[in-house]
Design an enzyme around this catalytic site. Sequence first.
Site, mmCIF file in Angstrom:
data_model
loop_
_atom_site.group_PDB
_atom_site.id
_atom_site.type_symbol
_atom_site.label_atom_id
_atom_site.label_comp_id
_atom_site.label_asym_id
_atom_site.label_seq_id
_atom_site.Cartn_x
_atom_site.Cartn_y
_atom_site.Cartn_z
ATOM 1 C CE LYS A 173 -9.261 2.591 -57.952
ATOM 2 N NZ LYS A 173 -8.176 2.843 -58.931
ATOM 3 C CB SER A 185 -0.889 1.421 -58.568
ATOM 4 O OG SER A 185 -0.889 2.247 -59.717
ATOM 5 C CD GLU A 228 -17.621 7.010 -55.873
ATOM 6 O OE1 GLU A 228 -18.490 6.563 -55.082
ATOM 7 O OE2 GLU A 228 -16.414 7.080 -55.588
#
Length: 406
Positions: free
Chosen positions: A100, A389, A122
């Site tokens: 991310k 990931s 959020e």
Amino acid sequence: MAFDADYGLHDSTLPDKNGLFGEFGGKIEHPQLAIAMDEIEKGFHEIIADEDFIKEMKRLRSTYIGRPSPIYHAQRLSENCGGAQIYFKREDLNHTGAHKINHCLGEVLLAKKLGKKKVIAETGAGQHGVALATAAALMGLECEIHMGVVDIKKEHPNVSRMKILGAKIVPVSRGAGTLKEAVDSAFEAYLGDLENSMFAIGSVVGPAPYPEMVGYFQSVIGHEAREQFTATTGGLPDKVIACVGGGSNALGLFSGFFEDASVQKVGVEPAGEGLDTDHHAATMTKGVKGEIQGFKCYVLLDENGEPAPVHSIASGLDYPGVGPQHSHLKDEGLVSYETATDKECLEAFMALSRLEGIIPALESSHAVAYAMKIAKTMSPDEKILVNLSGRGDKDIDYVLTKIDVA
Ligand SMILES: *Cc1c(COP(=O)(O)O)cnc(C)c1O
């Protein structure tokens, strides 16, 4: 297009002028938000053609994130499966422990370039919130994270991380007090301060330009991976595999291989407690064409036609929609979508921990689970590349409630 050969989306994953990928995606209709989205889109296209921006991204990627993330041949895991060779792209080794940060840095650099003082988002499990708070701290921007009160209780370590990094947490108690309400709350806050703030989405979802922008920043994974893989093995993988929540890490990996028809791309969704129960989040496998949060995609709906409450053991995959690029790639037949259950995911989590000394995120474990299953049907000279990931530190306490390791 861009100066940066490490980035770029293939034509099959670029939107038309209406923000559509085939029939999926689209632009927001709310007039004030539409103006804000246009500003972000224009700014995004400017920075990716700007040599100074690319240089800065490159510097931060290597000195801050720690890129390129390595490719690792998991020999013991491969031997144990008794088939194809399994390789990992190690996004778990990035600063903050997942992919991310790749797009959060891009989004915050853009916010700064647009003269914004604040990023708003959020978060569900807190992974996106932590990555964004990290990037905001680095760039000296304020960061406001909206989070449901139920999630705040559940995800305490990530809440503490965000606070230490200087983010302001806005608890959202309305409705079920989870991700969906947090999205609404964050958008309302953004609407109230369009001038000074930028909304920063956590995956290849939402209205234009987010799917294109987040996909672009994540495409570094695939471009790096293709080069590293051919350099170390002398050829291409037979399959590339990644888990799919919103779809950003998968699109990132696949972006390096769309020119290679011989490489099969596989996205793995959570089958939860089983595809024949209501407790899964297998959007591609069981969903219908519909709309969620202002864009068209495959979506799991309840009997009233609203996005359904879904389930996955991995909170990062626990989403009833999926990115518009993936919806389009499915219909075009360019990517196949498979599933792994909670149980298979936990088995893969333990196998990778015990055989390789790598504790994977529960999200990533879905891709590992499918890779282990399909590897058995392949020959030892065939190769699979799995996107790892993220790392599983965040999941260890939960896993110990499910598995007796004694
Ligand atoms: C958030 C997250 C995901 C799911 O998001 P995508 O956009 O589908 O990639 C997967 N793995 C990890 C480690 C995550 O934190």
